[in-house]
Design a protein around this motif. Sequence first.
Motif, PDB file in Angstrom:
ATOM      1  N   LEU A 176      -4.167   5.285   1.909  1.00  0.00           N
ATOM      2  CA  LEU A 176      -3.324   4.214   1.391  1.00  0.00           C
ATOM      3  C   LEU A 176      -3.918   3.687   0.095  1.00  0.00           C
ATOM      4  CD1 LEU A 176      -2.608   2.268   4.705  1.00  0.00           C
ATOM      5  CD2 LEU A 176      -1.075   3.839   3.498  1.00  0.00           C
ATOM      6  N   TYR A 177      -3.072   3.547  -0.921  1.00  0.00           N
ATOM      7  CA  TYR A 177      -3.516   3.141  -2.254  1.00  0.00           C
ATOM      8  C   TYR A 177      -2.886   1.815  -2.633  1.00  0.00           C
ATOM      9  CZ  TYR A 177      -5.185   7.889  -2.441  1.00  0.00           C
ATOM     10  OH  TYR A 177      -5.849   9.047  -2.160  1.00  0.00           O
ATOM     11  N   ASN A 178      -3.724   0.919  -3.202  1.00  0.00           N
ATOM     12  CA  ASN A 178      -3.218  -0.381  -3.633  1.00  0.00           C
ATOM     13  C   ASN A 178      -2.837  -0.332  -5.116  1.00  0.00           C
ATOM     14  OD1 ASN A 178      -5.588  -0.756  -5.176  1.00  0.00           O
ATOM     15  ND2 ASN A 178      -6.635  -1.758  -3.465  1.00  0.00           N
ATOM     16  N   SER A 179      -2.311  -1.421  -5.629  1.00  0.00           N
ATOM     17  CA  SER A 179      -1.834  -1.453  -7.016  1.00  0.00           C
ATOM     18  C   SER A 179      -2.971  -1.243  -8.020  1.00  0.00           C
ATOM     19  CB  SER A 179      -1.097  -2.767  -7.300  1.00  0.00           C
ATOM     20  OG  SER A 179      -1.952  -3.859  -7.090  1.00  0.00           O
ATOM     21  N   GLU A 180      -4.160  -1.710  -7.710  1.00  0.00           N
ATOM     22  CA  GLU A 180      -5.307  -1.503  -8.606  1.00  0.00           C
ATOM     23  C   GLU A 180      -5.632  -0.022  -8.720  1.00  0.00           C
ATOM     24  OE1 GLU A 180     -10.106  -2.308  -8.670  1.00  0.00           O
ATOM     25  OE2 GLU A 180      -8.852  -3.708  -7.557  1.00  0.00           O
TER      26      GLU A 180
ATOM     27  N   PRO B 214      -8.613   3.445   1.899  1.00  0.00           N
ATOM     28  CA  PRO B 214      -8.665   3.296   3.361  1.00  0.00           C
ATOM     29  C   PRO B 214      -7.630   4.217   3.989  1.00  0.00           C
ATOM     30  CG  PRO B 214      -7.565   1.423   2.358  1.00  0.00           C
ATOM     31  CD  PRO B 214      -8.082   2.264   1.244  1.00  0.00           C
ATOM     32  N   ARG B 215      -7.794   4.464   5.262  1.00  0.00           N
ATOM     33  CA  ARG B 215      -6.866   5.357   5.955  1.00  0.00           C
ATOM     34  C   ARG B 215      -6.219   4.639   7.133  1.00  0.00           C
ATOM     35  NH1 ARG B 215      -7.709  11.258   5.152  1.00  0.00           N
ATOM     36  NH2 ARG B 215      -9.206  11.442   3.467  1.00  0.00           N
TER      37      ARG B 215
ATOM     38  N   ASP C 239       3.479   8.771  -2.370  1.00  0.00           N
ATOM     39  CA  ASP C 239       4.067   7.709  -3.194  1.00  0.00           C
ATOM     40  C   ASP C 239       3.142   7.348  -4.353  1.00  0.00           C
ATOM     41  OD1 ASP C 239       6.387   7.565  -1.663  1.00  0.00           O
ATOM     42  OD2 ASP C 239       5.539   6.065  -0.313  1.00  0.00           O
ATOM     43  N   ALA C 240       1.836   7.390  -4.119  1.00  0.00           N
ATOM     44  CA  ALA C 240       0.872   7.124  -5.194  1.00  0.00           C
ATOM     45  C   ALA C 240       0.985   8.200  -6.270  1.00  0.00           C
ATOM     46  CB  ALA C 240      -0.548   7.072  -4.633  1.00  0.00           C
ATOM     47  N   ALA C 241       1.222   9.429  -5.854  1.00  0.00           N
ATOM     48  CA  ALA C 241       1.390  10.530  -6.807  1.00  0.00           C
ATOM     49  C   ALA C 241       2.622  10.281  -7.668  1.00  0.00           C
ATOM     50  CB  ALA C 241       1.506  11.858  -6.060  1.00  0.00           C
TER      51      ALA C 241
ATOM     52  N   LEU D 206       0.850  -1.183   0.000  1.00  0.00           N
ATOM     53  CA  LEU D 206       0.000   0.000   0.000  1.00  0.00           C
ATOM     54  C   LEU D 206       0.885   1.233   0.000  1.00  0.00           C
ATOM     55  CD1 LEU D 206      -2.667  -1.126   2.622  1.00  0.00           C
ATOM     56  CD2 LEU D 206      -2.881  -1.110   0.135  1.00  0.00           C
ATOM     57  N   LEU D 207       0.500   2.233  -0.792  1.00  0.00           N
ATOM     58  CA  LEU D 207       1.289   3.453  -0.913  1.00  0.00           C
ATOM     59  C   LEU D 207       0.543   4.632  -0.311  1.00  0.00           C
ATOM     60  CD1 LEU D 207       2.416   3.142  -4.656  1.00  0.00           C
ATOM     61  CD2 LEU D 207       3.671   2.428  -2.619  1.00  0.00           C
ATOM     62  N   THR D 208       1.289   5.529   0.308  1.00  0.00           N
ATOM     63  CA  THR D 208       0.693   6.777   0.787  1.00  0.00           C
ATOM     64  C   THR D 208       0.382   7.646  -0.429  1.00  0.00           C
ATOM     65  OG1 THR D 208       2.825   7.875   0.945  1.00  0.00           O
ATOM     66  CG2 THR D 208       2.025   6.717   2.938  1.00  0.00           C
TER      67      THR D 208
END
Length: 134
Positions: free
Chosen positions: A42-46, A34-35, A9-11, A4-6
């Motif tokens: 938090l962001y997943n690969s999808e 989700p937080r 990191d997702a940006a 999971l990326l913050t």
Amino acid sequence: MTTLLTIGDAAKASGLSAKMIRHYEQSGLVRKSPRTDSGYRLYNSEQISQLRFIRQARKLGFSLQDIQSLLALWQDPQRESRAVKQLAQQHLTEIEAKISELQHMQQVLTSLAQSCSGDASPNCNILKQLAKPD
């Protein structure tokens, strides 16, 4: 275990700004993340893949509504490619119309610019032409 990326990191991973990610999340293009207990998203690969998809579609000038349709088609394994092509063709037609309009504007402005002496005189044909009734 899924990584999971913050949002920062997702940006970086998606090529979007954190502000745009929040905007796309708020507009419903991307599922709310989700937080953590401290409130970090938090962001997943999808979701990262969806954000990259959105970025590419925005670079091509698709509207958010069209992107929502494209995302739905992308995620539907039963989709018909004709629906995707129809959206792309419709957007292409709109782009071609804009290009034509811009070319006309360019021609008119070129003509107007050439008609003005551009010297110390107060007379300017550009202003006269703009003031003319249609």
